[in-house]
Write a protein that holds these residues in place. Structure first.
Motif, PDB file in Angstrom:
ATOM      1  N   ALA A  96       0.835  -1.206   0.000  1.00 21.88           N
ATOM      2  CA  ALA A  96       0.000   0.000   0.000  1.00 21.88           C
ATOM      3  C   ALA A  96       0.867   1.252   0.000  1.00 21.88           C
ATOM      4  O   ALA A  96       0.587   2.223  -0.711  1.00 21.88           O
ATOM      5  CB  ALA A  96      -0.944  -0.008   1.205  1.00 21.88           C
ATOM      6  N   TRP A  97       1.936   1.224   0.776  1.00 21.91           N
ATOM      7  CA  TRP A  97       2.830   2.382   0.842  1.00 21.91           C
ATOM      8  C   TRP A  97       3.545   2.591  -0.489  1.00 21.91           C
ATOM      9  O   TRP A  97       3.615   3.711  -1.001  1.00 21.91           O
ATOM     10  CB  TRP A  97       3.823   2.227   1.982  1.00 21.91           C
ATOM     11  N   ASP A  98       4.052   1.511  -1.064  1.00 22.03           N
ATOM     12  CA  ASP A  98       4.762   1.606  -2.342  1.00 22.03           C
ATOM     13  C   ASP A  98       3.846   2.083  -3.469  1.00 22.03           C
ATOM     14  O   ASP A  98       4.301   2.747  -4.403  1.00 22.03           O
ATOM     15  CB  ASP A  98       5.382   0.257  -2.724  1.00 22.03           C
ATOM     16  N   ASN A  99       2.557   1.752  -3.397  1.00 27.22           N
ATOM     17  CA  ASN A  99       1.604   2.111  -4.448  1.00 27.22           C
ATOM     18  C   ASN A  99       0.713   3.291  -4.073  1.00 27.22           C
ATOM     19  O   ASN A  99      -0.304   3.529  -4.731  1.00 27.22           O
ATOM     20  CB  ASN A  99       0.727   0.890  -4.779  1.00 27.22           C
ATOM     21  N   ARG A 100       1.081   4.033  -3.057  1.00 25.61           N
ATOM     22  CA  ARG A 100       0.232   5.115  -2.560  1.00 25.61           C
ATOM     23  C   ARG A 100      -0.091   6.168  -3.612  1.00 25.61           C
ATOM     24  O   ARG A 100      -1.125   6.824  -3.528  1.00 25.61           O
ATOM     25  CB  ARG A 100       0.837   5.754  -1.315  1.00 25.61           C
ATOM     26  N   GLY A 101       0.750   6.323  -4.617  1.00 23.67           N
ATOM     27  CA  GLY A 101       0.472   7.281  -5.689  1.00 23.67           C
ATOM     28  C   GLY A 101      -0.741   6.892  -6.514  1.00 23.67           C
ATOM     29  O   GLY A 101      -1.346   7.741  -7.174  1.00 23.67           O
ATOM     30  N   ASN A 102      -1.116   5.633  -6.480  1.00 20.54           N
ATOM     31  CA  ASN A 102      -2.254   5.130  -7.252  1.00 20.54           C
ATOM     32  C   ASN A 102      -3.460   4.787  -6.373  1.00 20.54           C
ATOM     33  O   ASN A 102      -4.429   4.216  -6.864  1.00 20.54           O
ATOM     34  CB  ASN A 102      -1.852   3.869  -8.022  1.00 20.54           C
ATOM     35  N   ILE A 103      -3.377   5.103  -5.086  1.00 21.01           N
ATOM     36  CA  ILE A 103      -4.444   4.751  -4.142  1.00 21.01           C
ATOM     37  C   ILE A 103      -5.013   6.016  -3.528  1.00 21.01           C
ATOM     38  O   ILE A 103      -4.265   6.871  -3.046  1.00 21.01           O
ATOM     39  CB  ILE A 103      -3.904   3.833  -3.016  1.00 21.01           C
ATOM     40  N   GLU A 104      -6.339   6.141  -3.545  1.00 12.91           N
ATOM     41  CA  GLU A 104      -7.007   7.264  -2.891  1.00 12.91           C
ATOM     42  C   GLU A 104      -7.086   6.943  -1.400  1.00 12.91           C
ATOM     43  O   GLU A 104      -7.764   5.993  -1.003  1.00 12.91           O
ATOM     44  CB  GLU A 104      -8.415   7.443  -3.468  1.00 12.91           C
ATOM     45  N   PRO A 105      -6.382   7.688  -0.547  1.00 11.84           N
ATOM     46  CA  PRO A 105      -6.402   7.365   0.885  1.00 11.84           C
ATOM     47  C   PRO A 105      -7.788   7.585   1.490  1.00 11.84           C
ATOM     48  O   PRO A 105      -8.520   8.468   1.062  1.00 11.84           O
ATOM     49  CB  PRO A 105      -5.378   8.327   1.489  1.00 11.84           C
ATOM     50  N   SER A 106      -8.123   6.768   2.465  1.00  8.84           N
ATOM     51  CA  SER A 106      -9.420   6.883   3.139  1.00  8.84           C
ATOM     52  C   SER A 106      -9.222   6.892   4.649  1.00  8.84           C
ATOM     53  O   SER A 106      -8.527   6.041   5.192  1.00  8.84           O
ATOM     54  CB  SER A 106     -10.329   5.717   2.756  1.00  8.84           C
ATOM     55  N   MET A 107      -9.861   7.837   5.299  1.00  4.83           N
ATOM     56  CA  MET A 107      -9.815   7.919   6.757  1.00  4.83           C
ATOM     57  C   MET A 107     -11.198   7.659   7.340  1.00  4.83           C
ATOM     58  O   MET A 107     -11.534   8.125   8.416  1.00  4.83           O
ATOM     59  CB  MET A 107      -9.287   9.278   7.187  1.00  4.83           C
ATOM     60  N   VAL A 108     -12.006   6.885   6.616  1.00  2.00           N
ATOM     61  CA  VAL A 108     -13.359   6.568   7.034  1.00  2.00           C
ATOM     62  C   VAL A 108     -13.521   5.052   7.041  1.00  2.00           C
ATOM     63  O   VAL A 108     -13.143   4.379   6.080  1.00  2.00           O
ATOM     64  CB  VAL A 108     -14.397   7.183   6.066  1.00  2.00           C
ATOM     65  N   GLY A 109     -14.071   4.525   8.105  1.00  3.31           N
ATOM     66  CA  GLY A 109     -14.344   3.096   8.180  1.00  3.31           C
ATOM     67  C   GLY A 109     -15.602   2.747   7.407  1.00  3.31           C
ATOM     68  O   GLY A 109     -16.429   3.608   7.122  1.00  3.31           O
ATOM     69  N   THR A 110     -15.737   1.492   7.049  1.00  4.18           N
ATOM     70  CA  THR A 110     -16.949   1.049   6.371  1.00  4.18           C
ATOM     71  C   THR A 110     -18.071   0.883   7.381  1.00  4.18           C
ATOM     72  O   THR A 110     -17.836   0.678   8.567  1.00  4.18           O
ATOM     73  CB  THR A 110     -16.725  -0.289   5.642  1.00  4.18           C
ATOM     74  N   LYS A 111     -19.287   0.988   6.912  1.00  5.51           N
ATOM     75  CA  LYS A 111     -20.457   0.820   7.769  1.00  5.51           C
ATOM     76  C   LYS A 111     -20.505  -0.631   8.252  1.00  5.51           C
ATOM     77  O   LYS A 111     -20.383  -1.552   7.451  1.00  5.51           O
ATOM     78  CB  LYS A 111     -21.701   1.157   6.967  1.00  5.51           C
ATOM     79  N   PRO A 112     -20.689  -0.850   9.542  1.00  2.53           N
ATOM     80  CA  PRO A 112     -20.758  -2.229  10.046  1.00  2.53           C
ATOM     81  C   PRO A 112     -22.114  -2.857   9.728  1.00  2.53           C
ATOM     82  O   PRO A 112     -23.093  -2.148   9.469  1.00  2.53           O
ATOM     83  CB  PRO A 112     -20.569  -2.070  11.554  1.00  2.53           C
ATOM     84  N   PRO A 113     -22.189  -4.174   9.775  1.00  2.00           N
ATOM     85  CA  PRO A 113     -23.484  -4.837   9.586  1.00  2.00           C
ATOM     86  C   PRO A 113     -24.455  -4.423  10.700  1.00  2.00           C
ATOM     87  O   PRO A 113     -24.034  -4.106  11.808  1.00  2.00           O
ATOM     88  CB  PRO A 113     -23.149  -6.322   9.709  1.00  2.00           C
ATOM     89  N   ALA A 114     -25.731  -4.450  10.402  1.00  2.00           N
ATOM     90  CA  ALA A 114     -26.755  -4.102  11.395  1.00  2.00           C
ATOM     91  C   ALA A 114     -27.038  -5.321  12.276  1.00  2.00           C
ATOM     92  O   ALA A 114     -27.259  -6.420  11.774  1.00  2.00           O
ATOM     93  CB  ALA A 114     -28.026  -3.642  10.700  1.00  2.00           C
TER      94      ALA A 114
END
Length: 173
Positions: A96-114
């Motif tokens: 992920a670090w090596d390819n960070r130029g091609n990855i949109e960083p996210s600081m948001v977790g996914t919604k958990p199951p209900a």
């Protein structure tokens, strides 16, 4: 390469001395905090904390929390499994670090199951075969990422497939 190495600390839960599983900490040689937003995008963590940076995800039925200088993994069968999972995480962090130029960083977790959606798909027998006292507690553990459709022996057929399908929408294995 961002993460060059780590030291493993493997232990049993002090709170539950009778637990059959192990836990581990991987004490990291390098600070990986800057890689966590990229890793979150790649692996789909369900919880992301900005300060101090921490990413929690579920993989192979394990809860994994990655901090800047430490990784915590729960519910391990043995030391070999701990080594495999931490080695995989090291590869993922570095990739992920090596390819960070091609990855949109996210600081948001996914919604958990209900919780209620998970509970509706369970047999509701409270048989305790999963190791939990009730199906409701099992459903909570599923929402937390500690258990999944494979951990309920009473769950069969279409209901098991339905729970697996439902959980797949949340980056659960």
């Amino acid at each position: 390469m961002l993460l060059n190495g780590y030291t493993l600390e493997i232990f049993r839960s002090k709170c539950n001395a009778g637990a059959s599983t192990l836990h581990c900490f991987a004490h990291l040689d390098d600070d990986v905090g800057a890689a966590l937003p990229y890793l979150n995008t790649v692996l789909g963590g369900f919880s992301y904390i900005k300060e101090p940076p921490a990413l929690t995800l579920k993989s192979s039925g394990k809860l994994i929390t990655i901090h800047a200088r430490k990784i915590a993994v729960n519910a391990l069968q043995d030391e070999e499994q701990a080594k495999k999972i931490v080695a995989w995480l090291q590869r993922e962090i570095n990739s992920a670090w090596d390819n960070r130029g091609n990855i949109e960083p996210s600081m948001v977790g996914t919604k958990p199951p209900a919780l209620m959606d998970v509970l509706k798909l369970l047999p509701k027998t409270n048989c305790k075969e999963c190791g939990e006292p009730t199906c409701m507690v099992f459903a909570v553990r599923v929402v937390e990422g500690a258990k999944d459709h494979t951990n309920c022996p009473a769950l069969q057929g279409e209901k098991k497939e339905a729970l697996a399908h439902y959980l797949s929408r949340f980056h659960f294995d």
